[in-house]
Design a protein around this motif. Sequence first.
Motif, short mmCIF file in Angstrom:
data_model
loop_
_atom_site.label_atom_id
_atom_site.label_comp_id
_atom_site.label_asym_id
_atom_site.label_seq_id
_atom_site.Cartn_x
_atom_site.Cartn_y
_atom_site.Cartn_z
N GLU A 3 -5.08 -2.71 -4.75
CA GLU A 3 -4.07 -3.75 -4.81
C GLU A 3 -3.70 -4.01 -6.25
O GLU A 3 -4.56 -4.27 -7.10
N PRO A 15 0.44 -2.11 -2.62
CA PRO A 15 -0.42 -0.93 -2.70
C PRO A 15 -0.06 -0.08 -3.90
O PRO A 15 1.10 0.05 -4.26
N SER A 110 -6.51 -7.06 7.71
CA SER A 110 -6.47 -6.26 6.49
C SER A 110 -6.57 -4.78 6.81
O SER A 110 -5.84 -3.96 6.23
N TYR A 114 -3.75 -2.01 5.86
CA TYR A 114 -4.05 -0.82 5.07
C TYR A 114 -3.63 0.44 5.83
O TYR A 114 -3.06 1.37 5.25
N GLU A 118 -0.90 3.20 4.62
CA GLU A 118 -1.18 4.63 4.49
C GLU A 118 -0.21 5.46 5.34
O GLU A 118 0.26 6.52 4.91
#
Length: 493
Positions: A3, A15, A110, A114, A118
């Motif tokens: 982060e 990101p 979270s 993430y 991705e």
Amino acid sequence: MAEAAPAGSGGVPRPSPPADDGMLRIRGGLGGLSFQFEELLAGAAALDGLARELASLEIEADAVRRALFPYQADCYSSGTNAIIAAGEGSRAVGRVRGELEGLCRNVRASHREYEFTEARNSLLLQIGRWGPTYGPLWGLFGMPSLAARDVVEDEVSRLSGNLALLLGVPAAAAAGPGEPGGPPGVREVIRGLGVATGHEVLRPRPVRIVSSETREEHVDTSPAGLLSRAGATGTTAGQIEVLRLDGGSRPAWVVVIPGTQLDGAAAGTNPFDAGGIAEGLGYGSEETTAAIRQALHRAGAEAGQPLAAVGYSQGGIHAMNLSQDKAFLAEFDLQFVLTAGSPVGGITPEPGISSLHLEHEQDWVPGADGVASPDTRDRVTVTLTNALEVPPLADFGLGPGHRLGNYTAGAEAVAGSQDLSLRTSTAALAALVGAGGAATVTRFTLRRDVPAPHSANRRPDAPGSPSDRNPDTKPSGKRSGKPAGNQPRRAEV
């Protein structure tokens, strides 16, 4: 992804790619995203379990409060205080339980964010590879520049279906496993070509040991030292090395497999010629694995003794195929695989086998199978990003990124890295092979059988095919101590 703005700083978390370790870009292992995702979910599961325990404690505390009601009249002051204290305890436990449940929800959220990030970055990367016209916008996404290895990998994954149609591969052979009618991968294209008349050279043929030589010498067991041995072994046609290391409580073994060799033996008889690439990518190195099994037996390896496999380029394909061969693993305790410049993304090792893969961003060969190496706990992929000198056209070969010297330099940088994934991976290798020193080195010269007459008309599953042979069948005829042919010219594939 890390982060850019840490929590509590007031900035918007965005990101950003993890920082490179010098010239090393590292993926997988204990510091990899997949393992971190697993850790997030494991942490959420642990919080769930603790919250359930607190919920039970909360119910018990409230039951105690209720059980005190009949005794309140015996001593009104102390009885009331006891009831109040039990109630406050129950409510305090409830507040902690609620906070844990909220924390658990945040951890799972979270994890979802993430994963979404991705997936988004992966999609943007695909757009960047497929659409050169997006180039001016590429930097706006904060994505790394495209490299030769990435472009080749993507083009192979997309063009294998067109290649199958162009070469007339049967539809049944063109369908990937579990995907009837879907686009084929490199494995399916090679197998489809192998059954076609005129491409018999792509079919596996028996590989046998024709000679061996044993000597004692000092061995450098660092990643760079082992990769250097793959280069030295590759100067003689059709040879592999088996190292016996006696520094621990029991012997440890290393198999060293060279890259592609285009001459030095009669045409088609060197198992590491271009046909060896087809055997490795299309047939799981079944014949080469059988020869390696026999070589280990002859060198004295026994069941339960630890083993590592090292391979450069084509040799890395064969080394990784050992990690998924159940018959081989039933005999030998393969614990670690080290590859350099090898297209091994589509090879999945059995659980518990660690692997370290070195690639260079300007080396297209590791992307030749169209599949990126997975990001898993036991699998670490290192992409080298150092600048390279362009050699003269006569010495260009497969490009400067694929030169073994480039990878040995990268392996030295790997050994000195403090990255968690690399420290864990290199420690696993060192625990197996020790710190180096005196070792028994046996070089085996291998030869592939010449095609049988009229083999074009024989079905791959006919009697006498590789699947019907005993892999440990000893070769017949005389064994020569000298390899056939002239000194080989090594092609770095």
